[in-house]
Design an enzyme around this catalytic site. Sequence first.
Site, PDB file in Angstrom:
ATOM      1  N   ALA A  58     -19.642  -0.106   4.513  1.00 45.73           N
ATOM      2  CA  ALA A  58     -18.948   0.890   5.330  1.00 45.73           C
ATOM      3  C   ALA A  58     -18.038   1.735   4.452  1.00 45.73           C
ATOM      4  O   ALA A  58     -17.532   1.261   3.433  1.00 45.73           O
ATOM      5  CB  ALA A  58     -18.119   0.170   6.390  1.00 45.73           C
ATOM      6  N   GLY A  99     -21.588  -3.629   4.924  1.00 42.95           N
ATOM      7  CA  GLY A  99     -22.574  -2.960   5.769  1.00 42.95           C
ATOM      8  C   GLY A  99     -23.879  -2.691   5.044  1.00 42.95           C
ATOM      9  O   GLY A  99     -24.949  -2.627   5.673  1.00 42.95           O
ATOM     10  N   GLU A 102     -25.691  -5.786   5.444  1.00 47.98           N
ATOM     11  CA  GLU A 102     -26.047  -5.944   6.869  1.00 47.98           C
ATOM     12  C   GLU A 102     -27.271  -5.095   7.223  1.00 47.98           C
ATOM     13  O   GLU A 102     -28.132  -5.517   7.994  1.00 47.98           O
ATOM     14  CB  GLU A 102     -24.863  -5.561   7.754  1.00 47.98           C
ATOM     15  CG  GLU A 102     -23.706  -6.546   7.630  1.00 47.98           C
ATOM     16  CD  GLU A 102     -22.568  -6.187   8.576  1.00 47.98           C
ATOM     17  OE1 GLU A 102     -21.858  -5.201   8.285  1.00 47.98           O
ATOM     18  OE2 GLU A 102     -22.412  -6.875   9.597  1.00 47.98           O
ATOM     19  N   GLU A 122     -15.999  -8.475   3.566  1.00 52.00           N
ATOM     20  CA  GLU A 122     -15.103  -7.969   4.616  1.00 52.00           C
ATOM     21  C   GLU A 122     -13.780  -8.723   4.699  1.00 52.00           C
ATOM     22  O   GLU A 122     -12.747  -8.127   4.973  1.00 52.00           O
ATOM     23  CB  GLU A 122     -15.814  -7.995   5.977  1.00 52.00           C
ATOM     24  CG  GLU A 122     -16.785  -6.843   6.182  1.00 52.00           C
ATOM     25  CD  GLU A 122     -18.149  -7.077   5.533  1.00 52.00           C
ATOM     26  OE1 GLU A 122     -18.304  -8.072   4.790  1.00 52.00           O
ATOM     27  OE2 GLU A 122     -19.051  -6.262   5.783  1.00 52.00           O
TER      28      GLU A 122
HETATM   29  N1  COA Z   1     -16.134   2.964   0.870  1.00 53.81           N
HETATM   30  C1  COA Z   1     -15.638   4.083   0.334  1.00 53.81           C
HETATM   31  N2  COA Z   1     -15.447   4.254  -0.967  1.00 53.81           N
HETATM   32  C2  COA Z   1     -15.797   3.250  -1.768  1.00 53.81           C
HETATM   33  C3  COA Z   1     -16.320   2.044  -1.273  1.00 53.81           C
HETATM   34  C4  COA Z   1     -16.499   1.930   0.109  1.00 53.81           C
HETATM   35  N3  COA Z   1     -17.001   0.842   0.666  1.00 53.81           N
HETATM   36  N4  COA Z   1     -16.549   1.230  -2.307  1.00 53.81           N
HETATM   37  C5  COA Z   1     -16.185   1.902  -3.413  1.00 53.81           C
HETATM   38  N5  COA Z   1     -15.732   3.116  -3.076  1.00 53.81           N
HETATM   39  C6  COA Z   1     -15.257   4.170  -3.971  1.00 53.81           C
HETATM   40  C7  COA Z   1     -13.967   3.763  -4.663  1.00 53.81           C
HETATM   41  O1  COA Z   1     -12.854   4.058  -3.855  1.00 53.81           O
HETATM   42  C8  COA Z   1     -14.030   4.604  -5.903  1.00 53.81           C
HETATM   43  O2  COA Z   1     -13.654   5.906  -5.550  1.00 53.81           O
HETATM   44  P1  COA Z   1     -12.629   6.707  -6.447  1.00 53.81           P
HETATM   45  O3  COA Z   1     -13.319   6.821  -7.783  1.00 53.81           O
HETATM   46  O4  COA Z   1     -12.449   7.980  -5.725  1.00 53.81           O
HETATM   47  O5  COA Z   1     -11.415   5.841  -6.496  1.00 53.81           O
HETATM   48  C9  COA Z   1     -15.511   4.659  -6.230  1.00 53.81           C
HETATM   49  O6  COA Z   1     -16.192   4.335  -5.022  1.00 53.81           O
HETATM   50  C10 COA Z   1     -15.947   3.688  -7.295  1.00 53.81           C
HETATM   51  O7  COA Z   1     -15.425   2.398  -6.937  1.00 53.81           O
HETATM   52  P2  COA Z   1     -14.773   1.444  -8.024  1.00 53.81           P
HETATM   53  O8  COA Z   1     -14.347   0.220  -7.323  1.00 53.81           O
HETATM   54  O9  COA Z   1     -13.765   2.188  -8.795  1.00 53.81           O
HETATM   55  O10 COA Z   1     -16.043   1.201  -8.970  1.00 53.81           O
HETATM   56  P3  COA Z   1     -16.683  -0.129  -9.493  1.00 53.81           P
HETATM   57  O11 COA Z   1     -17.961   0.273 -10.150  1.00 53.81           O
HETATM   58  O12 COA Z   1     -15.677  -0.898 -10.262  1.00 53.81           O
HETATM   59  O13 COA Z   1     -17.015  -1.022  -8.200  1.00 53.81           O
HETATM   60  C11 COA Z   1     -17.941  -1.589  -6.083  1.00 53.81           C
HETATM   61  C12 COA Z   1     -17.972  -0.617  -7.283  1.00 53.81           C
HETATM   62  C13 COA Z   1     -18.838  -1.028  -5.021  1.00 53.81           C
HETATM   63  C14 COA Z   1     -18.440  -2.965  -6.531  1.00 53.81           C
HETATM   64  C15 COA Z   1     -16.494  -1.755  -5.563  1.00 53.81           C
HETATM   65  O14 COA Z   1     -15.969  -0.459  -5.360  1.00 53.81           O
HETATM   66  C16 COA Z   1     -16.353  -2.506  -4.279  1.00 53.81           C
HETATM   67  O15 COA Z   1     -16.364  -3.715  -4.273  1.00 53.81           O
HETATM   68  N6  COA Z   1     -16.184  -1.782  -3.156  1.00 53.81           N
HETATM   69  C17 COA Z   1     -15.818  -2.358  -1.910  1.00 53.81           C
HETATM   70  C18 COA Z   1     -17.018  -2.839  -1.171  1.00 53.81           C
HETATM   71  C19 COA Z   1     -16.594  -3.393   0.168  1.00 53.81           C
HETATM   72  O16 COA Z   1     -15.615  -4.077   0.319  1.00 53.81           O
HETATM   73  N7  COA Z   1     -17.416  -3.079   1.173  1.00 53.81           N
HETATM   74  C20 COA Z   1     -17.215  -3.578   2.470  1.00 53.81           C
HETATM   75  C21 COA Z   1     -16.545  -2.590   3.308  1.00 53.81           C
HETATM   76  S1  COA Z   1     -16.164  -3.310   4.867  1.00 53.81           S
END
Ligand code: COA
Length: 682
Positions: A58, A99, A102, A122
Amino acid sequence: MLTIYNGVAVITLDNPPVNSLGHALRERIVQRLEAALVDPAVRGIVLAGTDKAFSAGADVAEFGTPLQFQEPMLRGVVAAVEASHKPVVAALAGVALGGGLELALACHGRVALESARVGLPEVTLGLIPGSGGTQRLPRLVGPEAALALMLSGEPRSAKDLAGSGLFDAVVAGDLVAAAMRRALELADTGAPFPRARDRHPEAAQVQTIVDAHRAKLQPRQRLQPAYGALLDSVAACVLPFDEGLQRERELFLELLPSAAAQALRYQFKAEREATRLPADLQAAPRPVARVAVIGAGTMGTGITIAALDAGLQVLLLEQDEAALARGRQRISDHYRGRVTAGKLKVIMAADNETRLAITTDWARLADADLVIEAVFEELAVKQQVFRTVDGYARQGAVLATNTSYLDVDAIAAATSRPQDVLGLHFFSPANVMKLLEVVRGANTAPDVLATGMALGVKLKKTPVHCGNAFGFIGNRIYNAYRRQCEFMLEDGAWPENVDHALTAMGFAMGPFAVADLSGLDIAWRMRKAQAATRDPRERYVAVLDQLCEQGRLGRKSGAGYYTYTDGKQSTTTDSNVRGLIEQASLARGITRREIAADEIQRRALLAMANEAARLLAEGVASRPADVDVVLVQGYGFPRWEGGPVFWARRQDRQRLEAELQQMAREAGHGFVLGNLDALLAQ
Ligand code: COA
Ligand code: NAD
């Protein structure tokens, strides 16, 4: 993007950087799915992402905005995929989180690259999966494996999970081709497509496993509503599928506006924001491939491990061979321990150790792009080290000090190049703790500051930049907090009352247990150094000094605030300590009174918030949220409470001001009230 090839429609998710499932992407997926369903040339469908991300789930930025609830919502997309009359197979590369996973769970098949990482994180955002994850995952991998993944929130590699029932295949080669083959196989069978919803978990087994996990929840997990809700939701997977989904939805919607979920989202954003310098400080970092670490003690070896883990070449330098050998041994022991525990492959450990060189020869510093000093915390020693480094390091090398409290400018002044000097304040253990304070001296060049920040990211830390002031951000706030806790002793609380109240709100440890653990002599030495300049009118609680005078230096000496038997802390403080505290109250003319836990918590938070306001006004911290990141990442502040700034912003301002004024009156001379404007501005 929709590509049709050989009877298979490949729908590629296209929302950089991580394919978060914002409204526009959800809409595109549904449109492309519909197009594929009506196209007679299409027999099967593949959902794919990029090499970096199938989808990170999400869109966190949409939470709490109307877009999150704008149709198609994620659960609608998921339902459309599941109901498709042509088989849909997910091709998972990069991350498939929340998501994103999911969505894949609702597909009729899943093929993953070995390196793909999947998870339902989550709970780390104060939520539970809200689009069927808690219902479909237990059906596919069983309740035990599903709960392990969801409760940890940590992603796992597809290779590790091959055979778990999650994937139809885990491949090393052409992922999309393998997913296309699987889609055609499913289309050809003529049998109903496999769907998680059609499986029936065994009720008694689910209940037993859920109960066992509930009993095992950690105290800090119990304080966060998402963990209990997750167990409730998984327990509902024994209901008819749509009823289970409904229960999951109710629980998700209850959590969404909760204070914990808001705080965790705030931290998610603040941690990423912290790694970026404000516009006026931005510059291109200098390249860093070779790092030299001076001092092979606790911090030097931890920093060395962090740098080796990040793939850097490291030279570790000590003043004598014996100390060098001890440090080298500590590093070997660390890697051996990781390998034995199954946390690191032997080949990786060997590779890391191969990149390490050790020396007592200062001339070898000439190769380093960045030098980090971690010697004794004494200005004269550090200045001497920097004078020597100045003589050997190449021009343009970045020179960093890991000092906790000393003046970075005074250290930089020992060199001919103060523009190349900055503070890199790591926390102990340096290879574990995420926080890195990147300290800008008066002369630090912008690209040197940027190099410190970039190094922090490279080491997988959360770098937070700050100005050069006593204690930087973290220790300044911590000192104000600890001082307030000492006042509470004089006012009537015992150390265990304070510690309990703070751990009850989620602090990893209370301040007096922390003091015992780190050794009371550290603070004692500093207090003695400051004694000459301390204003006698200042409220000062001498209990810690008196304990040290009795040889009670904390855990290492068997007693401090608490006593220790076989390393186990006593639950209450003894009569000796209580006697010292009562004398302190008497000397200040205070009639001791019982202090309730919520007052203890409030006063601790107020003290931190006030110091945060001062740091912002002084420019030591440049963004309010940076302070919260420092407290959460370096000081055990409960992440789901957001931090002292997050807390202060949710208080009634008038009450906050009145309480701070009272705090100032009770602290007496020398207590400086911060201006709340910058702190509370959103
Ligand atoms: N929604 C919106 N933006 C997201 C996102 C999400 N679920 N996951 C990552 N981003 C954005 C970050 O805010 C960042 O944006 P920015 O550069 O403007 O700050 C960009 O994507 C890159 O993320 P970052 O964490 O800096 O890169 P990374 O390569 O170290 O890690 C992920 C990538 C996807 C592993 C990590 O961002 C992550 O774990 N995200 C959360 C996933 C999550 O919790 N999803 C469940 C949502 S309920
Ligand atoms: P330590 O005593 O464990 O290690 C210091 C090492 O530096 C020793 O091995 C010593 O031999 C070496 N050393 C001393 N003088 C030297 C010289 N002139 N040249 C080369 N090596 C020399 O100390 P530590 O706990 O690792 O702390 C190091 C620095 O890190 C201090 O500035 C401290 O304030 C800071 N720091 C410590 C912590 C912590 O929790 N320990 C946390 C953050 C920062």
